[in-house]
Design an enzyme around this catalytic site. Structure first.
Site, PDB file in Angstrom:
ATOM      1  N   TYR A  87       0.822  -1.213   0.000  1.00  0.00           N
ATOM      2  CA  TYR A  87       0.000   0.000   0.000  1.00  0.00           C
ATOM      3  C   TYR A  87       0.857   1.266   0.000  1.00  0.00           C
ATOM      4  O   TYR A  87       0.767   2.092  -0.910  1.00  0.00           O
ATOM      5  CB  TYR A  87      -0.935  -0.015   1.202  1.00  0.00           C
ATOM      6  CG  TYR A  87      -1.917   1.140   1.214  1.00  0.00           C
ATOM      7  CD1 TYR A  87      -2.980   1.184   0.323  1.00  0.00           C
ATOM      8  CD2 TYR A  87      -1.777   2.187   2.120  1.00  0.00           C
ATOM      9  CE1 TYR A  87      -3.878   2.242   0.316  1.00  0.00           C
ATOM     10  CE2 TYR A  87      -2.664   3.250   2.128  1.00  0.00           C
ATOM     11  CZ  TYR A  87      -3.714   3.267   1.233  1.00  0.00           C
ATOM     12  OH  TYR A  87      -4.589   4.326   1.229  1.00  0.00           O
ATOM     13  N   HIS A 166     -10.493   4.774 -10.242  1.00  0.00           N
ATOM     14  CA  HIS A 166     -10.994   5.973  -9.576  1.00  0.00           C
ATOM     15  C   HIS A 166     -10.020   7.146  -9.636  1.00  0.00           C
ATOM     16  O   HIS A 166     -10.330   8.226  -9.124  1.00  0.00           O
ATOM     17  CB  HIS A 166     -11.331   5.660  -8.118  1.00  0.00           C
ATOM     18  CG  HIS A 166     -12.510   4.748  -7.963  1.00  0.00           C
ATOM     19  ND1 HIS A 166     -13.762   5.204  -7.614  1.00  0.00           N
ATOM     20  CD2 HIS A 166     -12.636   3.407  -8.124  1.00  0.00           C
ATOM     21  CE1 HIS A 166     -14.603   4.187  -7.557  1.00  0.00           C
ATOM     22  NE2 HIS A 166     -13.942   3.081  -7.863  1.00  0.00           N
ATOM     23  N   ARG A 274      -8.335  16.342   1.106  1.00  0.00           N
ATOM     24  CA  ARG A 274      -7.388  15.534   1.860  1.00  0.00           C
ATOM     25  C   ARG A 274      -6.029  16.230   1.771  1.00  0.00           C
ATOM     26  O   ARG A 274      -5.706  16.850   0.754  1.00  0.00           O
ATOM     27  CB  ARG A 274      -7.283  14.118   1.280  1.00  0.00           C
ATOM     28  CG  ARG A 274      -8.483  13.259   1.594  1.00  0.00           C
ATOM     29  CD  ARG A 274      -8.306  11.819   1.173  1.00  0.00           C
ATOM     30  NE  ARG A 274      -8.036  11.679  -0.248  1.00  0.00           N
ATOM     31  CZ  ARG A 274      -6.872  11.341  -0.774  1.00  0.00           C
ATOM     32  NH1 ARG A 274      -5.825  11.146   0.012  1.00  0.00           N
ATOM     33  NH2 ARG A 274      -6.720  11.217  -2.074  1.00  0.00           N
ATOM     34  N   LYS A 279      -3.542  17.678  -4.360  1.00  0.00           N
ATOM     35  CA  LYS A 279      -4.681  18.594  -4.242  1.00  0.00           C
ATOM     36  C   LYS A 279      -4.318  20.060  -4.474  1.00  0.00           C
ATOM     37  O   LYS A 279      -5.201  20.928  -4.490  1.00  0.00           O
ATOM     38  CB  LYS A 279      -5.338  18.438  -2.867  1.00  0.00           C
ATOM     39  CG  LYS A 279      -5.851  17.028  -2.577  1.00  0.00           C
ATOM     40  CD  LYS A 279      -6.861  16.558  -3.606  1.00  0.00           C
ATOM     41  CE  LYS A 279      -7.394  15.175  -3.284  1.00  0.00           C
ATOM     42  NZ  LYS A 279      -8.383  14.703  -4.291  1.00  0.00           N
ATOM     43  N   ASP A 373      -6.718  15.380 -10.557  1.00  0.00           N
ATOM     44  CA  ASP A 373      -7.673  14.610  -9.761  1.00  0.00           C
ATOM     45  C   ASP A 373      -8.511  13.754 -10.699  1.00  0.00           C
ATOM     46  O   ASP A 373      -8.950  14.234 -11.756  1.00  0.00           O
ATOM     47  CB  ASP A 373      -8.591  15.547  -8.964  1.00  0.00           C
ATOM     48  CG  ASP A 373      -8.847  15.042  -7.558  1.00  0.00           C
ATOM     49  OD1 ASP A 373      -8.642  13.843  -7.317  1.00  0.00           O
ATOM     50  OD2 ASP A 373      -9.248  15.858  -6.709  1.00  0.00           O
ATOM     51  N   VAL A 378     -15.806  16.587  -4.116  1.00  0.00           N
ATOM     52  CA  VAL A 378     -16.094  17.778  -3.312  1.00  0.00           C
ATOM     53  C   VAL A 378     -16.844  18.804  -4.150  1.00  0.00           C
ATOM     54  O   VAL A 378     -17.808  19.441  -3.695  1.00  0.00           O
ATOM     55  CB  VAL A 378     -14.788  18.364  -2.740  1.00  0.00           C
ATOM     56  CG1 VAL A 378     -15.004  19.792  -2.232  1.00  0.00           C
ATOM     57  CG2 VAL A 378     -14.264  17.488  -1.603  1.00  0.00           C
ATOM     58  N   ASP A 501       6.235 -15.642 -39.989  1.00  0.00           N
ATOM     59  CA  ASP A 501       6.295 -14.479 -39.086  1.00  0.00           C
ATOM     60  C   ASP A 501       5.168 -14.514 -38.072  1.00  0.00           C
ATOM     61  O   ASP A 501       3.996 -14.698 -38.417  1.00  0.00           O
ATOM     62  CB  ASP A 501       6.192 -13.190 -39.904  1.00  0.00           C
ATOM     63  CG  ASP A 501       7.422 -12.944 -40.749  1.00  0.00           C
ATOM     64  OD1 ASP A 501       8.430 -12.482 -40.204  1.00  0.00           O
ATOM     65  OD2 ASP A 501       7.356 -13.239 -41.959  1.00  0.00           O
TER      66      ASP A 501
END
Length: 734
Positions: A87, A166, A274, A279, A373, A378, A501
């Protein structure tokens, strides 16, 4: 009953022990909030990491797993050291900054972290596969699990698998600095549908796949591993109705009134982020400083509120970043503060969402200026909370939300002067303009809420991969079953029909670099001692003669127009040369070659081929589309055809194709002989089509094919040939 399996790095619920008692707490974050609705509404099963359970006793851990099962979640337990490398080390030390274009923060010497990333993705695959039942839909989320779709495809070939990213997907030029780029792209292409926030991110991924793996960069889908992988644009959103409900709650409105009262008539400019370096908070602070410097008459009329939510507090880079932000706030307040007011009210903490909505209601201006982002929810939350349809939104053009929220004031967050000017414009915006802009924004956010987002993705996934019937056996055409290999070995005679090929040798950027190596020559010589071996190639007769002419092989060049039996020294033409058509088409191909660096023309007896293997992929797609359109006019459909091969466009007479040699080959084959044909591209499909069903047909590579079996590359072909040959030697020795 078929289910939805949601898979993410973290569960929406964390496990902890408080005063000896086991507690389950709801996780925060955009993904958890976005998927809460599908999880509850669809009765889905959510699979992910529940947080560290190292401090739990064995009994507490069993109790925790049972409690998680009660809310339809399945934990993926990861050791603390492994979790740290996976992480903090790779996901957030390599992928996060890379995908957000912050290249100076990317650790490219993270070999141990990469190994942990692979192991954790494998562990996730094991847990998901154990939970899967035929007919389930698997929806994988985000950059921590980029390898998971392919790992699941390997375990569950017939499963329906979707993946949603995301965060942004960077440009191909940025992505390609990653040492593990090929594994990442292959991992994602195990999905049936890959979803992105914007068309730009989708385009970046398609270009990266083209550069890294050589796939054709399609706009809405890619062909890979014999499958069609759909690419979708699904901008994530929020639960607009829930935010509106909170914004109308008396307690929330009272809190908003209290915040406005504390401002004592000053306009409130709000930032909520955050505390992450993507940001753009330091540049935002510089823009605020520029505003205060330029607009002395407005200093007493504006109050800046910045809520910085703690994130990744244990990482050293974030501690340094936090210190920088705190120092900047202190410096600006020290310079521009007065005995009556402090320009920036800075809060470094998390707040309950009700208080966040109160801040949205109180703010006259929302300042959202990330450097990069994926979406930025927000901005959408602020719009949903403005139930009085007032307020102004300033939005970075580098946030994914900017592609939807066109009525916001768009800014370049790197240009601090323009951000300062936007603040002045927003503060002074007339109420009528505010209402006009906000009403349009609110309609769009309400119409495209998080529920519509989730349903849109699942609908597209349904179209990309129709549901597998419960209990259905998974079709498998990959590899050669040992039973088939053994049947080939035991045949009294074998006839091999081999392309060159892409089948016996890998593709080379320049045709002459694909000469056979000594290993291949020895293998073909050994096979031909017992079997009849035909090499059927699209290459020029001179190339095949130079490379393989001394071998005891049957040779067929230029798609079978020329043939040379192994007992003969002469080449025989399939038909008379009919190449009068070449002049006009050659001139057209020469024009395209001049305009496409890296492309070249190959002329054969009765064909012309335009190669673009080393040309820039995106330009190649554009040129191929244009070329095919331009060729449509001079080509006579009853005499000539355009053939799309592996990075080549070829024009040839319709009467010339590899399938024409099949009757010649089969005319000299004993009845019980095994016929094995192996090829990699569209021209070899003519051979497969002309062979009887009893023949063993093998496609090499990723494209769709009528062949019965599939091998991944020329290396696998050689392994198969060696295996058959070795089996014959073993049988003779026995």
């Amino acid at each position: 009953m078929a289910r939805l399996l949601i898979v993410s790095n973290r569960l929406p619920i964390s496990v902890r022990v408080d005063r000896g008692a086991l507690c389950l707490t709801r996780s925060s974050g955009g993904l958890a909030a976005a998927m809460r609705g599908p999880h509850e509404r669809l009765g889905a099963l959510w699979i992910g990491w529940p947080g560290s359970v190292a401090s739990l006793s064995p009994e507490q851990r069993r109790d925790a797993d049972a409690a998680l099962a009660g809310v339809r979640t399945v934990p993926v337990h990861i050791g603390a050291a492994e979790q740290h490398r996976f992480y903090d080390g790779f996901s957030n030390g390599v992928l996060w900054p890379l995908f957000h274009y912050l290249l100076d923060k990317v650790n490219l010497d993270a070999e141990l972290d990469w190994e942990a990333y692979q192991r954790v993705n494998e562990h996730f695959a094991d847990v998901v596969a154990a939970q899967y039942t035929p007919g389930d839909t698997i929806w994988v989320h985000d950059y921590q699990l980029l390898l998971l779709p392919a790992l699941l495809r390997r375990r569950l070939p017939a499963a329906r698998i979707g993946f949603f990213l995301h965060v942004p997907f960077p440009s191909a030029e940025v992505f390609r600095i990653l040492p593990w780029r090929e594994q990442i792209v292959r991992g994602l292409l195990g999905a049936d549908l890959i979803g992105f926030h914007t068309a730009g991110y989708r385009r970046n991924f398609a270009a990266s796949a083209a550069h890294v793996l050589g796939v054709e960069p399609g706009e809405a889908a890619l062909e890979h591993d014999g499958r069609r992988v759909a690419l979708g644009v699904h901008p994530i959103s929020i639960d607009a109705a829930e935010i509106e409900r909170l914004a109308g709650h008396p307690g929330v409105r009272e809190e908003a009134a209290r915040i406005r009262a504390e401002a004592r008539g000053r306009k409130i400019v709000l930032g909520i982020d955050r505390l992450d370096y993507t940001k753009g908070i330091p540049r935002r602070l510089l823009a605020i400083e520029r505003f205060l410097e330029r607009e002395p008459e407005l200093r007493e009329q504006v109050r800046f509120l910045q809520l910085a939510v703690p994130t990744r507090e244990m990482a050293g880079a974030y501690a340094d970043f936090r210190r920088l932000v705190h120092e900047m706030v202190g410096r600006i307040n020290g310079q521009y503060g007065t005995t009556c007011a402090t320009p920036i009210h800075y809060m470094h903490r998390s707040l309950p969402f009700e208080q966040v909505v109160a801040l949205y209601l109180a703010a006259d201006v929302m300042l959202v200026t990330p450097l990069r982002d994926g979406m930025n929810l927000v901005a959408k939350e602020y719009v949903a909370a403005r139930i009085d349809e007032d307020g102004a939104l300033i939005l970075s053009e580098f946030a994914g939300a900017s592609s939807e929220l066109a009525e916001a004031i768009s800014v370049n967050p790197y240009d601090i002067g323009s951000v300062a000017a936007a603040v002045k414009r927003a503060v002074a915006m007339p109420p009528a303009e505010q209402r006009l802009r906000m009403a349009a924004l609110r309609r769009r956010v309400a119409a495209h809420d998080v529920h519509a987002w989730a349903q849109s993705f699942l609908d597209d996934l349904e179209r990309a991969a129709p549901r597998e019937p419960a209990g259905a056996a998974a079709p498998s055409r990959r590899g050669m079953p040992e039973s088939v290999v053994q049947r080939v070995r035991l045949a009294p005679q074998r006839v091999w029909i081999l392309d060159y090929d892409g089948t016996l040798v890998p593709f080379a950027p320049v045709p002459d670099l694909a000469a056979p190596d000594e290993e291949l020559l020895a293998l073909l010589r050994a096979l031909s001692e017992r079997d009849r071996v035909h090499v059927v190639s699209g290459r020029r007769r001179a190339d095949i003669e130079r490379w393989l002419g001394a071998m005891p092989l049957d040779l067929h060049a230029e798609h079978g127009f020329w043939s040379r039996p192994r007992a003969s020294d002469g080449w025989v033409a399939l038909e008379s040369d009919a190449a009068a058509w070449k002049g006009e088409i050659r001139a057209l191909l020469e024009d395209f070659t001049r305009r496409t660096p890296g492309s070249f023309i190959e002329e054969k007896t009765v064909t012309l081929a335009w190669h673009y293997r080393v040309a820039e992929p995106e330009l190649s797609v554009e040129r191929v589309r244009e070329l095919r359109a331009r060729l449509a006019e001079p080509i006579l459909p009853d005499t000539l055809e355009i053939l799309a091969g592996a990075k080549v466009v070829e024009v040839r007479p319709r009467s010339v194709h590899k399938g024409r040699v099949v009757p010649l080959i089969l005319g000299d084959v004993p009845a019980r002989a095994a016929v094995i044909a192996i090829g990699d591209d569209r021209t070899d499909e003519d051979i497969f089509a002309a062979l009887p069903r009893s023949a063993c047909t093998i496609h090499v590579g990723n494209e769709s094919s009528r062949a019965a079996y599939r091998l991944p590359d020329p290396g696998a072909v050689r392994t198969l040939l060696r295996s058959v040959h070795a089996g014959l030697d073993a049988g003779r020795g026995a």
